[in-house]
Design an enzyme around this catalytic site. Sequence first.
Site, PDB file in Angstrom:
ATOM      1  N   ASN A 135     -15.699  14.883  -1.937  1.00  9.40           N
ATOM      2  CA  ASN A 135     -16.231  13.543  -2.183  1.00  9.40           C
ATOM      3  C   ASN A 135     -17.755  13.604  -2.236  1.00  9.40           C
ATOM      4  O   ASN A 135     -18.373  14.390  -1.522  1.00  9.40           O
ATOM      5  CB  ASN A 135     -15.801  12.631  -1.025  1.00  9.40           C
ATOM      6  CG  ASN A 135     -16.331  11.218  -1.157  1.00  9.40           C
ATOM      7  OD1 ASN A 135     -16.253  10.592  -2.216  1.00  9.40           O
ATOM      8  ND2 ASN A 135     -16.908  10.686  -0.081  1.00  9.40           N
ATOM      9  N   ARG A 180       0.822  -1.211   0.000  1.00  8.07           N
ATOM     10  CA  ARG A 180       0.000   0.000   0.000  1.00  8.07           C
ATOM     11  C   ARG A 180       0.867   1.276   0.000  1.00  8.07           C
ATOM     12  O   ARG A 180       0.534   2.274  -0.624  1.00  8.07           O
ATOM     13  CB  ARG A 180      -0.910  -0.055   1.217  1.00  8.07           C
ATOM     14  CG  ARG A 180      -2.211   0.782   1.173  1.00  8.07           C
ATOM     15  CD  ARG A 180      -2.787   0.976  -0.195  1.00  8.07           C
ATOM     16  NE  ARG A 180      -3.894   0.112  -0.485  1.00  8.07           N
ATOM     17  CZ  ARG A 180      -5.153   0.475  -0.665  1.00  8.07           C
ATOM     18  NH1 ARG A 180      -5.509   1.701  -0.670  1.00  8.07           N
ATOM     19  NH2 ARG A 180      -6.081  -0.410  -0.936  1.00  8.07           N
ATOM     20  N   GLU A 236      -8.874  13.264   7.118  1.00  6.27           N
ATOM     21  CA  GLU A 236      -8.331  11.925   7.377  1.00  6.27           C
ATOM     22  C   GLU A 236      -9.392  10.886   7.726  1.00  6.27           C
ATOM     23  O   GLU A 236      -9.322   9.754   7.289  1.00  6.27           O
ATOM     24  CB  GLU A 236      -7.295  11.998   8.487  1.00  6.27           C
ATOM     25  CG  GLU A 236      -5.911  12.245   7.917  1.00  6.27           C
ATOM     26  CD  GLU A 236      -4.919  12.601   8.988  1.00  6.27           C
ATOM     27  OE1 GLU A 236      -4.929  11.940  10.031  1.00  6.27           O
ATOM     28  OE2 GLU A 236      -4.160  13.551   8.753  1.00  6.27           O
ATOM     29  N   ASP A 239     -15.320   9.914   5.472  1.00  8.42           N
ATOM     30  CA  ASP A 239     -16.623  10.612   5.385  1.00  8.42           C
ATOM     31  C   ASP A 239     -16.866  11.586   6.550  1.00  8.42           C
ATOM     32  O   ASP A 239     -18.010  11.854   6.917  1.00  8.42           O
ATOM     33  CB  ASP A 239     -17.794   9.603   5.334  1.00  8.42           C
ATOM     34  CG  ASP A 239     -17.725   8.690   4.115  1.00  8.42           C
ATOM     35  OD1 ASP A 239     -17.220   9.140   3.066  1.00  8.42           O
ATOM     36  OD2 ASP A 239     -18.164   7.533   4.210  1.00  8.42           O
ATOM     37  N   ALA A 246     -30.302  13.671  -6.567  1.00 10.01           N
ATOM     38  CA  ALA A 246     -29.352  14.367  -5.689  1.00 10.01           C
ATOM     39  C   ALA A 246     -27.934  14.436  -6.276  1.00 10.01           C
ATOM     40  O   ALA A 246     -27.446  15.512  -6.596  1.00 10.01           O
ATOM     41  CB  ALA A 246     -29.337  13.691  -4.314  1.00 10.01           C
ATOM     42  N   HIS A 299     -21.023  11.256  -1.384  1.00  6.31           N
ATOM     43  CA  HIS A 299     -21.395  10.026  -0.682  1.00  6.31           C
ATOM     44  C   HIS A 299     -22.905   9.846  -0.795  1.00  6.31           C
ATOM     45  O   HIS A 299     -23.662  10.802  -0.581  1.00  6.31           O
ATOM     46  CB  HIS A 299     -20.975  10.086   0.788  1.00  6.31           C
ATOM     47  CG  HIS A 299     -21.254   8.814   1.506  1.00  6.31           C
ATOM     48  ND1 HIS A 299     -20.455   7.690   1.354  1.00  6.31           N
ATOM     49  CD2 HIS A 299     -22.277   8.455   2.314  1.00  6.31           C
ATOM     50  CE1 HIS A 299     -20.972   6.706   2.066  1.00  6.31           C
ATOM     51  NE2 HIS A 299     -22.080   7.132   2.654  1.00  6.31           N
TER      52      HIS A 299
HETATM   53  C1  GAR Z   1     -22.108   6.880  -6.413  1.00 11.66           C
HETATM   54  O1  GAR Z   1     -23.374   6.552  -5.914  1.00 11.66           O
HETATM   55  C2  GAR Z   1     -21.281   7.552  -5.332  1.00 11.66           C
HETATM   56  O2  GAR Z   1     -22.034   8.379  -4.483  1.00 11.66           O
HETATM   57  C3  GAR Z   1     -20.759   6.352  -4.582  1.00 11.66           C
HETATM   58  O3  GAR Z   1     -20.417   5.432  -5.600  1.00 11.66           O
HETATM   59  C4  GAR Z   1     -21.308   5.616  -6.713  1.00 11.66           C
HETATM   60  C5  GAR Z   1     -20.491   5.757  -7.979  1.00 11.66           C
HETATM   61  O4  GAR Z   1     -21.316   5.799  -9.111  1.00 11.66           O
HETATM   62  N1  GAR Z   1     -19.655   6.699  -3.744  1.00 11.66           N
HETATM   63  C6  GAR Z   1     -19.440   6.139  -2.561  1.00 11.66           C
HETATM   64  O5  GAR Z   1     -20.126   5.237  -2.123  1.00 11.66           O
HETATM   65  C7  GAR Z   1     -18.266   6.698  -1.789  1.00 11.66           C
HETATM   66  N2  GAR Z   1     -18.269   6.238  -0.441  1.00 11.66           N
HETATM   67  P1  GAR Z   1     -20.785   6.385 -10.495  1.00 11.66           P
HETATM   68  O6  GAR Z   1     -19.455   5.666 -10.800  1.00 11.66           O
HETATM   69  O7  GAR Z   1     -21.839   6.020 -11.481  1.00 11.66           O
HETATM   70  O8  GAR Z   1     -20.587   7.865 -10.351  1.00 11.66           O
END
Ligand code: GAR
Length: 209
Positions: free
Chosen positions: A108, A66, A148, A151, A180, A110
């Site tokens: 980000n 990593r 860090e 979320d 959303a 979420h």
């Molecule tokens: C989206 O729903 C985003 O909010 C989520 O992954 C999906 C990606 O879809 N992200 C997370 O869960 C981050 N913790 P996409 O590739 O079609 O944009």
Amino acid sequence: MLRVVVLVSGGGTNLQAIIDAVAAGTISNVELVGVISNNKTVKSLERAKVAGIPAVSVSPKDYENRAVFNEAFLQKVDEFQPDLIVLAGFLVAIPEAMVCKYSNRIINIHPSLIPSFCGVGYYGLKVHEKALERGVKVTGATVHFVTEGMDEGPIIAQKAVAVLEDDTAESLQLRVMEQAEWHLLPQAIDDIANGRIAVVDGSVKRIHQ
Ligand code: GAR
């Protein structure tokens, strides 16, 4: 012009919403300078190519550990000299060194109303499965700055979405995206690019121009 790099892992519908908003002018003052995926075969790379955005992949699987990956990853990001890094469905943990170097310059999306259904293990479809299991009647999406803790960074914007009686995780995921995510994330990028928000004492404040 704000130099924006978008990081993706999956289908890239949020990436597409950003590309479309830049093309339509609803995001202004932004240049999409690069897309980075942790997955070579992902549809997002194709979306970037069609839009003429340089796209590269960098996967933890290709590195001995990593720490080595984290260094290579930071280097790839640095090469694009971004002013803002957008995690649009990026499911790899952001290395501490990157969070420090790009403090208040990583956001980000979420797919829940943070602090519900977030943190380690809550990503993609799993978030909607958990929301249905718990029986919530309202869910939604959140855009936040990345710190860090997973979320845990300052919240920029949230939008609530109704959960329907006959929802499956898939139908709920799609409604949260449509109602959303695809609006919140482009709007947040436009707000940052046009100096409408700032982080003050760990919270996001709107700047009235
Ligand atoms: C989206 O729903 C985003 O909010 C989520 O992954 C999906 C990606 O879809 N992200 C997370 O869960 C981050 N913790 P996409 O590739 O079609 O944009």
